[in-house]
Design a protein around this motif. Structure first.
Motif, PDB file in Angstrom:
ATOM      1  N   GLN A 230      -6.842   0.161  -7.421  1.00 48.64           N
ATOM      2  CA  GLN A 230      -6.942   0.205  -8.872  1.00 48.64           C
ATOM      3  C   GLN A 230      -7.821   1.378  -9.314  1.00 48.64           C
ATOM      4  OE1 GLN A 230      -5.386  -1.444 -11.135  1.00 48.64           O
ATOM      5  NE2 GLN A 230      -6.485  -0.632 -12.898  1.00 48.64           N
ATOM      6  N   ARG A 231      -8.940   1.560  -8.583  1.00 48.32           N
ATOM      7  CA  ARG A 231      -9.817   2.687  -8.911  1.00 48.32           C
ATOM      8  C   ARG A 231      -9.114   4.018  -8.669  1.00 48.32           C
ATOM      9  NH1 ARG A 231     -13.612  -0.635  -6.259  1.00 48.32           N
ATOM     10  NH2 ARG A 231     -13.381   0.590  -4.351  1.00 48.32           N
ATOM     11  N   GLU A 232      -8.355   4.104  -7.554  1.00 48.07           N
ATOM     12  CA  GLU A 232      -7.635   5.339  -7.270  1.00 48.07           C
ATOM     13  C   GLU A 232      -6.586   5.618  -8.338  1.00 48.07           C
ATOM     14  OE1 GLU A 232      -6.106   4.880  -3.316  1.00 48.07           O
ATOM     15  OE2 GLU A 232      -7.734   6.076  -2.460  1.00 48.07           O
ATOM     16  N   ALA A 233      -5.897   4.547  -8.789  1.00 45.27           N
ATOM     17  CA  ALA A 233      -4.885   4.731  -9.824  1.00 45.27           C
ATOM     18  C   ALA A 233      -5.526   5.223 -11.117  1.00 45.27           C
ATOM     19  CB  ALA A 233      -4.135   3.420 -10.059  1.00 45.27           C
ATOM     20  N   GLU A 234      -6.671   4.636 -11.480  1.00 48.94           N
ATOM     21  CA  GLU A 234      -7.369   5.073 -12.689  1.00 48.94           C
ATOM     22  C   GLU A 234      -7.863   6.511 -12.541  1.00 48.94           C
ATOM     23  OE1 GLU A 234     -10.425   2.202 -13.145  1.00 48.94           O
ATOM     24  OE2 GLU A 234      -9.074   0.614 -13.888  1.00 48.94           O
ATOM     25  N   TRP A 235      -8.348   6.836 -11.317  1.00 46.21           N
ATOM     26  CA  TRP A 235      -8.812   8.208 -11.063  1.00 46.21           C
ATOM     27  C   TRP A 235      -7.665   9.204 -11.187  1.00 46.21           C
ATOM     28  CZ3 TRP A 235      -7.105  11.207  -6.888  1.00 46.21           C
ATOM     29  CH2 TRP A 235      -7.776  12.420  -6.704  1.00 46.21           C
ATOM     30  N   ALA A 236      -6.522   8.858 -10.581  1.00 45.60           N
ATOM     31  CA  ALA A 236      -5.362   9.757 -10.625  1.00 45.60           C
ATOM     32  C   ALA A 236      -4.868   9.929 -12.062  1.00 45.60           C
ATOM     33  CB  ALA A 236      -4.251   9.212  -9.734  1.00 45.60           C
ATOM     34  N   ALA A 237      -4.842   8.819 -12.821  1.00 40.94           N
ATOM     35  CA  ALA A 237      -4.387   8.905 -14.211  1.00 40.94           C
ATOM     36  C   ALA A 237      -5.323   9.770 -15.045  1.00 40.94           C
ATOM     37  CB  ALA A 237      -4.281   7.502 -14.807  1.00 40.94           C
ATOM     38  N   SER A 238      -6.632   9.619 -14.810  1.00 40.25           N
ATOM     39  CA  SER A 238      -7.602  10.421 -15.546  1.00 40.25           C
ATOM     40  C   SER A 238      -7.439  11.903 -15.229  1.00 40.25           C
ATOM     41  CB  SER A 238      -9.019   9.958 -15.202  1.00 40.25           C
ATOM     42  OG  SER A 238      -9.982  10.797 -15.810  1.00 40.25           O
TER      43      SER A 238
END
Length: 617
Positions: A230-238
């Motif tokens: 979830q953190r990686e997905a949020e990081w990638a989206a950001s």
């Protein structure tokens, strides 16, 4: 007797231990009664022991629900087994199936400092036998037991503990062995069935503890992995949003690389055509492994992992352009995750969009600069317009310029043009024999001599390997440099005819002779050979200086005495050389017409030597 018998019976009922010999003494007159009472006392002791064991097992069962710490629970099980089994040492070894080893995790009653770190390798001792059979295994005296393989190190540790009797009960859950629970004595001991059953019961509890600990760890790992994803997905989206904003705001690829560098926490390098655009010490494509990975990434459109070295990942930036560009991701403390790799690939797509825009602008700029260069070089009809457009674009048209001619094969011309047009301060145009470059000099000094050659070398170096011959002429303004272009290209033909095919030459060196022979290098070379071939051959064979003597004689107006002083030789030496020259030359040098042709040939040959020395320096 009645009172003694009553006391014995009360002791049996109360659970007090009764000596069988005492019963035989009291009931000496009734052997059957003594036997019956003794058997009753033993049964009561066994029931009492069984009750204690059941309480211990029930207490261990309650601990399973009350104690969340797996290590503490295992130690409790080992302690209770030690207490109820009444053995010297009790310990639990956990089985590691990958390495096929057992290592001690909990123990009670040990004295050796090495015991707790003991690791039993595959196939050794009672422990390995219990793992392989998944049934309890025991030996009465391990020191003399030879039915199982021994290990010297394990035997040393067991010897330090003075262990003799060993009983091992495997911890089995769903057909998988998790470890072995041991009870050991320091004297030979034949383990009874009830002891084996009791240890097996505690082993079952220990197996349940380990199994629950594994399940909990798996659940924790899964939760942590989900949170990490979830953190990686949020990081990638950001990061994707940031890169998109960079494109919208008109930033270049350097901004994309900078954002990716900050997000990844490691260095990201952008390279183009094998040349580094960002600051690194060496050309990374000198490494054949990295070069092959970049080629693979360009074909597949995906990132390629480099197993060793300072670069971990290569991704190609694919755009509708002839330029080949890649991003190199430096190796960090931890390997890139799949999400990070996919994000790098998406960043490469963003960089490709930025480069498409940049290349479109660069192509338009190159086209305009090429059009200006062509107008300046074409002639008086368009030159005024070209000079005006050059001045409007910020070129210093009234300061010193250098006209540089780069002859090349037709197939090489497109690469040379693309390479040279990267320099926006130069005006570059095609020519029948190659490429013409008009390069400004930003110094106030006259752009002649060393200034012209320095600029020509800079152009040749920037053109790259294989640029070959470079001929230059310095002029005081852009217009004068453009006017000099035909003469410079005529000098190129003359130099090639004289065998000068590489190096940097100042056009002034050969300019006087270019006009006499209309730039036909073949004709001038044939003329020189017809006049001086025997002299040059003689000097080469005998190490003499006949050609130099001729040159000095012409400089000294054919005065033998002056020539001798200039050459620092005796007058007779000059006379002897003249005799040899008259023998070698086809024409008499004393005749004015012959002397004129001879002087022209000598001066052309000396100019060729000077040009050759300059090209080799």
């Amino acid at each position: 007797m009645a009172s003694e018998l009553a006391r014995i019976i009360r002791s049996v009922v109360d659970g007090t231990t009764v000596d069988p010999e005492e019963i035989r003494v009291v009931l000496a007159g009734d052997g059957e009664a003594a036997i019956a009472l003794t058997d009753l006392a033993l049964r009561v002791d066994a029931l009492r022991q069984r009750s204690a064991e059941l309480r211990g097992v029930m207490s261990s069962t309650r601990d399973l629900l009350a104690i969340p710490d797996a290590d503490l629970m295992l130690q409790r099980i080992v302690d209770r087994a030690h207490e109820l089994m009444k053995v010297d040492v009790t310990y639990l070894s956990v089985y590691e199936p990958v390495r096929d080893e057992l290592y001690v995790r909990a123990a009670t009653g040990t004295i050796s400092p090495r015991f707790f770190g003991m690791v039993v390798p595959a196939g050794v001792g009672v422990a390995s036998l219990a793992v392989r059979t998944q049934h309890p295994q025991w030996v009465e005296d391990y020191s003399t037991h030879t039915a199982v393989p021994h290990d010297p190190t394990i035997d040393e540790v067991v010897g330090e503990e003075q262990l003799r009797g060993l009983l091992g009960a495997p911890l089995v859950v769903k057909g998988k062995v998790l470890g072995v629970l041991f009870a050991a004595t320091r004297s030979p001991h034949a383990f009874r069935l009830d002891e084996i059953a009791l240890l097996s019961a505690f082993a079952a509890h220990a197996a349940l503890v380990l199994h629950l600990a594994q399940l909990l760890r798996q659940a924790t790992d899964a939760t942590a992995e989900a949170a990490s994803r979830q953190r990686e997905a949020e990081w990638a989206a950001s990061l994707h949003g940031e890169l998109t904003q960079l494109v919208v705001d008109g930033h270049d690829s350097e901004a994309v690389v900078g954002a990716l560098t900050e997000a990844l926490g490691r260095d990201v390098t952008l390279v183009s055509d094998g040349g580094v655009l960002r600051s690194v010490e060496n050309d990374p494509f000198a490494d054949p492994i990295l070069r092959a990975a970049a080629a693979e990434a360009a074909v597949s459109g995906r990132s390629v992992v480099i197993p060793t070295g300072g670069i971990e990942l290569v991704v190609s930036i694919i755009a509708a352009t002839s330029r080949s560009e890649s991003m190199l991701i430096a190796r960090g403390e931890h390997p890139l995750t799949p999400v990070e790799r996919r994000t790098v690939e998406r960043s490469a797509l963003t960089a490709a969009l930025v480069m498409l825009r940049r290349n479109a602008l660069a192509d338009a700029e190159e086209w305009v600069r090429g059009e200006v260069a062509t107008e300046v070089l074409e002639g008086s009809a368009n030159r005024v317009t070209g000079l005006r457009r050059a001045a409007a674009r910020g070129y210093p048209v009234d300061r010193s310029w250098v006209m540089v001619a780069l002859p090349c094969d037709p197939d090489e011309r497109p690469r040379l043009l693309a390479r040279l047009r990267i320099r926006t301060d130069w005006l570059v145009a095609t020519a029948p024999l190659g490429v013409t470059v008009l390069a400004p000099r930003l110094t106030v000094r006259e752009a002649e001599g060393t200034e012209a050659l320095a600029t020509a070398r800079e152009v040749g170096d920037f053109a790259g390997p294989g640029s070959g011959l470079v001929v230059a002429s310095g002029r005081a303004s852009l217009e004068e440099a453009a006017v000099a272009a035909p003469a410079v290209w005529q000098t190129v033909q003359l130099a090639r005819g004289l065998g000068l095919n590489s190096g940097v030459i100042d056009a002034a060196t050969l300019a006087p002779y270019s006009l006499l022979f209309e730039g036909d290098g073949g004709r001038i070379a044939a003329f020189v050979d017809s006049m001086l071939a025997p002299v040059i051959a003689w000097d080469s064979t005998h190490g003499s200086a006949l050609l130099d003597t001729l040159a000095v004689l012409f400089d000294e107006r054919w005065s033998l005495a002056s020539a001798a002083r200039t050459l620092h030789v005796h007058l007779n030496t000059v006379k002897q050389r003249m005799q040899r020259l008259r023998a070698l030359l086809d024409e008499d040098p004393d005749r004015p017409e012959a002397r004129f042709r001879l002087e022209l040939a000598v001066r052309i040959e000396r100019a060729r030597q000077v040009a050759r020395q300059a090209s080799e320096s």
